[in-house]
Design a protein around this motif. Structure first.
Motif, PDB file in Angstrom:
ATOM      1  N   ARG A  75       0.294  -8.055  -0.017  1.00 15.00           N
ATOM      2  CA  ARG A  75      -0.168  -7.063   0.938  1.00 15.00           C
ATOM      3  C   ARG A  75      -0.347  -7.628   2.343  1.00 15.00           C
ATOM      4  O   ARG A  75      -0.361  -6.878   3.314  1.00 15.00           O
ATOM      5  CB  ARG A  75      -1.512  -6.471   0.486  1.00 15.00           C
ATOM      6  CG  ARG A  75      -1.474  -5.744  -0.822  1.00 15.00           C
ATOM      7  CD  ARG A  75      -2.844  -5.189  -1.196  1.00 15.00           C
ATOM      8  NE  ARG A  75      -3.274  -4.189  -0.213  1.00 15.00           N
ATOM      9  CZ  ARG A  75      -4.383  -4.294   0.513  1.00 15.00           C
ATOM     10  NH1 ARG A  75      -5.173  -5.349   0.384  1.00 15.00           N
ATOM     11  NH2 ARG A  75      -4.712  -3.346   1.368  1.00 15.00           N
TER      12      ARG A  75
ATOM     13  N   TYR B 109      -1.195  -6.101  -4.495  1.00 15.85           N
ATOM     14  CA  TYR B 109      -1.338  -4.824  -5.177  1.00 15.85           C
ATOM     15  C   TYR B 109      -0.475  -4.842  -6.426  1.00 15.85           C
ATOM     16  O   TYR B 109       0.727  -5.086  -6.318  1.00 15.85           O
ATOM     17  CB  TYR B 109      -0.902  -3.643  -4.306  1.00 15.85           C
ATOM     18  CG  TYR B 109      -0.813  -2.384  -5.143  1.00 15.85           C
ATOM     19  CD1 TYR B 109      -1.969  -1.702  -5.511  1.00 15.85           C
ATOM     20  CD2 TYR B 109       0.408  -1.934  -5.632  1.00 15.85           C
ATOM     21  CE1 TYR B 109      -1.897  -0.585  -6.336  1.00 15.85           C
ATOM     22  CE2 TYR B 109       0.476  -0.816  -6.459  1.00 15.85           C
ATOM     23  CZ  TYR B 109      -0.670  -0.157  -6.804  1.00 15.85           C
ATOM     24  OH  TYR B 109      -0.609   0.932  -7.635  1.00 15.85           O
TER      25      TYR B 109
ATOM     26  N   ASP C  54       0.829  -1.196   0.000  1.00 11.71           N
ATOM     27  CA  ASP C  54       0.000   0.000   0.000  1.00 11.71           C
ATOM     28  C   ASP C  54       0.873   1.259   0.000  1.00 11.71           C
ATOM     29  O   ASP C  54       0.528   2.270  -0.626  1.00 11.71           O
ATOM     30  CB  ASP C  54      -0.926  -0.005   1.201  1.00 11.71           C
ATOM     31  CG  ASP C  54      -2.006  -1.067   1.093  1.00 11.71           C
ATOM     32  OD1 ASP C  54      -2.020  -1.793   0.077  1.00 11.71           O
ATOM     33  OD2 ASP C  54      -2.833  -1.189   2.005  1.00 11.71           O
TER      34      ASP C  54
END
Length: 212
Positions: free
Chosen positions: A44, A192, A25
């Protein structure tokens, strides 16, 4: 391949506990683009990293090779459990995050920034080493990298996250000399950017020759 429970369905943290930092993130917030040519997606969930480590069943004292170490979420989990790790990552932008994640482990953690296909594995691996990797999410590339690293006789076993199609290609290739067994699944949202396709967690081992 038979579908298995998702790694991404790990229990939520208890109230009052601080969640582990999500480096993926942070990377997203930095504005740096992911490299689609590398099939790049970053883990993540630290909980998923720990569950992958449990699934890997690494022998005591064995060295671990990680291909596509990314931001080091899985790398740090492996090193933190006391294993010696060789983390190989092609994207030079990720050297600093990897050094930050693995610096505290000293000589037990080695980082190489290079395409693993250009690395002499025989000069860095020990006999009986284990592969634990999240492969690129491009099926053909993932299968090709697994075939390549198992070209080293020093690797005996691996636990790999890869696209379902890549796992099927590897399993259906008798010339590879590898046996592929699905042992789990993992949620697309655990990465991600989110994985664009269904993923599998597979164990890869060499097919033993028939005894006469």
């Amino acid at each position: 391949m038979q579908h298995s429970p998702l790694l991404g369905t790990a229990p939520a943290p208890l109230l009052g506990t601080a969640p582990a930092p999500l480096l993926a993130d942070d990377f997203a917030a930095s504005g740096l683009p992911v490299r689609a040519d590398l099939g790049q997606h970053f883990l993540r969930s630290p909980e998923s990293a720990r569950r992958l480590l449990d699934r890997a069943e690494i022998p005591s004292g064995a060295q671990v090779l990680e291909v596509g170490a990314g931001l080091g979420t899985l790398s740090a989990t492996i090193a933190g459990a006391g294993y010696r790790i060789w983390a190989v990552e092609k994207d030079a932008r990720l050297r600093r995050p990897l050094e930050k994640q693995l610096g505290e482990f000293g000589d037990s953690a080695r980082i190489t920034i290079a395409d693993v296909r250009r690395v002499d594995l025989t000069q860095g691996l020990e006999a009986g080493s284990t592969l634990v990797s999240i492969m690129p999410f491009a099926p053909e590339l993932a299968a090709a990298l697994v075939r390549h690293v198992f070209g080293s006789p020093l690797l005996v076993r691996g636990l790999v996250v890869m696209p379902s199609l890549g796992a099927e290609q590897l399993a259906d290739d008798p010339a590879s000399g590898l046996r592929v067994e699905e042992v789990d699944g993992i949620a697309r949202a655990d990465f991600y950017p989110p994985a664009p396709t269904v993923l599998r967690v597979v164990v890869v081992e060499r097919n033993l020759p028939c005894l006469k």
